[in-house]
Write an enzyme that holds these catalytic residues in place. Sequence first.
Site, PDB file in Angstrom:
ATOM      1  N   ALA A  65       3.744  -2.177  11.131  1.00 36.97           N
ATOM      2  CA  ALA A  65       2.297  -2.040  10.910  1.00 36.97           C
ATOM      3  C   ALA A  65       1.520  -2.155  12.224  1.00 36.97           C
ATOM      4  O   ALA A  65       1.290  -1.130  12.898  1.00 36.97           O
ATOM      5  CB  ALA A  65       1.836  -3.063   9.878  1.00 36.97           C
ATOM      6  N   ARG A  66       1.127  -3.350  12.597  1.00 35.23           N
ATOM      7  CA  ARG A  66       0.453  -3.577  13.876  1.00 35.23           C
ATOM      8  C   ARG A  66       0.997  -4.866  14.487  1.00 35.23           C
ATOM      9  O   ARG A  66       1.259  -5.838  13.773  1.00 35.23           O
ATOM     10  CB  ARG A  66      -1.070  -3.691  13.707  1.00 35.23           C
ATOM     11  CG  ARG A  66      -1.767  -2.350  13.474  1.00 35.23           C
ATOM     12  CD  ARG A  66      -1.732  -1.432  14.704  1.00 35.23           C
ATOM     13  NE  ARG A  66      -2.363  -0.143  14.481  1.00 35.23           N
ATOM     14  CZ  ARG A  66      -1.722   0.978  14.139  1.00 35.23           C
ATOM     15  NH1 ARG A  66      -0.406   0.970  13.974  1.00 35.23           N
ATOM     16  NH2 ARG A  66      -2.377   2.114  13.984  1.00 35.23           N
TER      17      ARG A  66
ATOM     18  N   GLU B 178       0.658  -4.053  23.104  1.00 33.46           N
ATOM     19  CA  GLU B 178       1.251  -2.748  23.389  1.00 33.46           C
ATOM     20  C   GLU B 178       0.601  -2.087  24.594  1.00 33.46           C
ATOM     21  O   GLU B 178      -0.627  -2.141  24.700  1.00 33.46           O
ATOM     22  CB  GLU B 178       1.016  -1.852  22.155  1.00 33.46           C
ATOM     23  CG  GLU B 178       2.286  -1.426  21.496  1.00 33.46           C
ATOM     24  CD  GLU B 178       2.043  -0.755  20.163  1.00 33.46           C
ATOM     25  OE1 GLU B 178       2.090  -1.458  19.146  1.00 33.46           O
ATOM     26  OE2 GLU B 178       1.809   0.446  20.154  1.00 33.46           O
TER      27      GLU B 178
ATOM     28  N   GLY C 269       6.884   5.286  14.613  1.00 32.80           N
ATOM     29  CA  GLY C 269       6.893   5.416  13.145  1.00 32.80           C
ATOM     30  C   GLY C 269       6.653   6.831  12.655  1.00 32.80           C
ATOM     31  O   GLY C 269       7.247   7.260  11.668  1.00 32.80           O
TER      32      GLY C 269
ATOM     33  N   HIS D 208       6.903   2.264  19.183  1.00 32.35           N
ATOM     34  CA  HIS D 208       5.878   2.729  18.243  1.00 32.35           C
ATOM     35  C   HIS D 208       6.111   4.197  17.860  1.00 32.35           C
ATOM     36  O   HIS D 208       5.276   5.070  18.142  1.00 32.35           O
ATOM     37  CB  HIS D 208       4.472   2.548  18.835  1.00 32.35           C
ATOM     38  CG  HIS D 208       3.415   2.517  17.780  1.00 32.35           C
ATOM     39  ND1 HIS D 208       2.286   1.730  17.865  1.00 32.35           N
ATOM     40  CD2 HIS D 208       3.307   3.182  16.594  1.00 32.35           C
ATOM     41  CE1 HIS D 208       1.544   1.914  16.783  1.00 32.35           C
ATOM     42  NE2 HIS D 208       2.139   2.790  16.007  1.00 32.35           N
TER      43      HIS D 208
ATOM     44  N   GLY E  97       0.855  -1.189   0.000  1.00 36.67           N
ATOM     45  CA  GLY E  97       0.000   0.000   0.000  1.00 36.67           C
ATOM     46  C   GLY E  97       0.886   1.233   0.000  1.00 36.67           C
ATOM     47  O   GLY E  97       1.985   1.236  -0.561  1.00 36.67           O
TER      48      GLY E  97
HETATM   49  P1  NAP Z   1      -2.681   1.020   2.883  1.00 38.03           P
HETATM   50  O1  NAP Z   1      -2.240   2.038   1.901  1.00 38.03           O
HETATM   51  O2  NAP Z   1      -4.125   0.735   3.044  1.00 38.03           O
HETATM   52  O3  NAP Z   1      -1.890  -0.327   2.514  1.00 38.03           O
HETATM   53  C1  NAP Z   1      -2.216  -1.575   3.028  1.00 38.03           C
HETATM   54  C2  NAP Z   1      -1.836  -2.641   2.002  1.00 38.03           C
HETATM   55  O4  NAP Z   1      -2.078  -3.913   2.589  1.00 38.03           O
HETATM   56  C3  NAP Z   1      -2.625  -2.593   0.705  1.00 38.03           C
HETATM   57  O5  NAP Z   1      -1.699  -2.712  -0.354  1.00 38.03           O
HETATM   58  C4  NAP Z   1      -3.509  -3.833   0.754  1.00 38.03           C
HETATM   59  O6  NAP Z   1      -3.636  -4.471  -0.491  1.00 38.03           O
HETATM   60  C5  NAP Z   1      -2.675  -4.733   1.618  1.00 38.03           C
HETATM   61  N1  NAP Z   1      -3.495  -5.726   2.304  1.00 38.03           N
HETATM   62  C6  NAP Z   1      -4.548  -5.504   3.126  1.00 38.03           C
HETATM   63  N2  NAP Z   1      -5.028  -6.673   3.585  1.00 38.03           N
HETATM   64  C7  NAP Z   1      -4.252  -7.633   3.030  1.00 38.03           C
HETATM   65  C8  NAP Z   1      -4.250  -9.029   3.099  1.00 38.03           C
HETATM   66  N3  NAP Z   1      -5.146  -9.682   3.842  1.00 38.03           N
HETATM   67  N4  NAP Z   1      -3.304  -9.712   2.410  1.00 38.03           N
HETATM   68  C9  NAP Z   1      -2.391  -9.052   1.645  1.00 38.03           C
HETATM   69  N5  NAP Z   1      -2.348  -7.711   1.551  1.00 38.03           N
HETATM   70  C10 NAP Z   1      -3.275  -7.023   2.214  1.00 38.03           C
HETATM   71  O7  NAP Z   1      -2.159   1.386   4.334  1.00 38.03           O
HETATM   72  P2  NAP Z   1      -0.844   2.224   4.725  1.00 38.03           P
HETATM   73  O8  NAP Z   1      -1.145   3.676   4.744  1.00 38.03           O
HETATM   74  O9  NAP Z   1       0.297   1.725   3.910  1.00 38.03           O
HETATM   75  O10 NAP Z   1      -0.683   1.771   6.247  1.00 38.03           O
HETATM   76  C11 NAP Z   1      -0.475   0.405   6.588  1.00 38.03           C
HETATM   77  C12 NAP Z   1      -0.562   0.226   8.089  1.00 38.03           C
HETATM   78  O11 NAP Z   1       0.601   0.733   8.712  1.00 38.03           O
HETATM   79  C13 NAP Z   1      -1.703   0.990   8.776  1.00 38.03           C
HETATM   80  O12 NAP Z   1      -2.928   0.305   8.689  1.00 38.03           O
HETATM   81  C14 NAP Z   1      -1.207   1.127  10.197  1.00 38.03           C
HETATM   82  O13 NAP Z   1      -1.715   0.097  10.998  1.00 38.03           O
HETATM   83  C15 NAP Z   1       0.300   0.985  10.074  1.00 38.03           C
HETATM   84  N6  NAP Z   1       1.020   2.209  10.496  1.00 38.03           N
HETATM   85  C16 NAP Z   1       1.929   2.156  11.498  1.00 38.03           C
HETATM   86  C17 NAP Z   1       2.616   3.292  11.888  1.00 38.03           C
HETATM   87  C18 NAP Z   1       3.632   3.277  12.988  1.00 38.03           C
HETATM   88  O14 NAP Z   1       3.793   4.283  13.677  1.00 38.03           O
HETATM   89  N7  NAP Z   1       4.365   2.207  13.181  1.00 38.03           N
HETATM   90  C19 NAP Z   1       2.362   4.511  11.244  1.00 38.03           C
HETATM   91  C20 NAP Z   1       1.427   4.535  10.218  1.00 38.03           C
HETATM   92  C21 NAP Z   1       0.760   3.377   9.848  1.00 38.03           C
HETATM   93  P3  NAP Z   1      -4.661  -4.003  -1.623  1.00 38.03           P
HETATM   94  O15 NAP Z   1      -4.247  -2.616  -1.988  1.00 38.03           O
HETATM   95  O16 NAP Z   1      -4.440  -4.963  -2.725  1.00 38.03           O
HETATM   96  O17 NAP Z   1      -6.012  -4.059  -1.004  1.00 38.03           O
END
Ligand code: NAP
Length: 316
Positions: free
Chosen positions: A234-235, A264, A284, A282, A155
């Site tokens: 991620a989580r 967490e 990020g 955490h 994503g």
């Molecule tokens: P995003 O743009 O929605 O990307 C998520 C990706 O995961 C998409 O490509 C989606 O595929 C794929 N996906 C979802 N379910 C799946 C599955 N069951 N199997 C395979 N692929 C799957 O989200 P993002 O903005 O990159 O953020 C991702 C996550 O990072 C957030 O949800 C959050 O929990 C975490 N995060 C953490 C921090 C931190 O401080 N550590 C900061 C920000 C975010 P498709 O596009 O094909 O549907």
Amino acid sequence: MIRVFLTRPLPEAVITAAEAAFEVEIRDSTAAMKPAEMRAALALYDGVLATLGDTFDVEIFGDAPHRCKVISNFGVGYNHIDATAARACGITVTNTPGAVTDATADIAMTLMLMTARRAGEGERILRAGRWDGWHPTQLLGTHVTGKTAGIIGMGRIGTAIAQRCHYGFGMDVLYTARSDKDVPFPATRMALWDVLSRADITFICVPGGAETYHMIDAAALKQMPTHAHLINIARGDIISEAALIAALQKGMIAGAGLDVYEHEPKVPEALIAMENVTLLPHMGTGALEVRTRIGMLAVENLKTFFETGTGPHLVN
Ligand code: NAP
């Protein structure tokens, strides 16, 4: 006047923007909201600006009458909010995609380098006064340039990590996602276990929630080569923490770099005891300009919702 509740202290500019638009109350604790506080927030305010740790589950929404019409989540990950239950009682949920992307990808690079190049371990040795000078076989880590990166979830953040791996480190990029991605650099989509078995460094970038809970379990970890490193930005509960600890203890993988944890802020002693694991709290998106951008977008989402009844970043 529209009443909005901020569940945490936020950067000054964000508070100023919120106060210019709404009657604002700010909770002064940095801890997660307790159930009674969440129920009160839904009852007393038109909008709630909530964040990670505020577990708005089906029981919190319940069937009690509430004033709240919108929960604006500070952050992109919203798996702590039951968005379906919110919708069932007429509450819209929004999030802040994009504002978090580069900072989180940068932390993934930090974790990759700290873990593969044993930087945390080296710093601990130096700070403990145990460094007795350079020698050719000291603290030999894994060279990352030219290796293969595995992106689990291509994503926004997954793509930003892949971009850094390709352009910054000359790495080959393999990924898994539910659909093909059109990215401006070479990247090959394959099944999860194929990515795990081929990548030298695997990055977890899928959202949390029921669908991805323990996606990386003992069987998945078994696919990884023994020299591989696993990075999770991620989580926490996407990886079975117990299975990860077992895999690390048995030497099934070489190391892990974690920004997030299954329970967490509890971090298992077994992880803390391991030198080949990098553990960040955490962080990020932990930069003032980034947190300000996230907060401004969360406030903007509230303003748009109250002006139009909808918005660009709805999640339910
Ligand atoms: P995003 O743009 O929605 O990307 C998520 C990706 O995961 C998409 O490509 C989606 O595929 C794929 N996906 C979802 N379910 C799946 C599955 N069951 N199997 C395979 N692929 C799957 O989200 P993002 O903005 O990159 O953020 C991702 C996550 O990072 C957030 O949800 C959050 O929990 C975490 N995060 C953490 C921090 C931190 O401080 N550590 C900061 C920000 C975010 P498709 O596009 O094909 O549907």
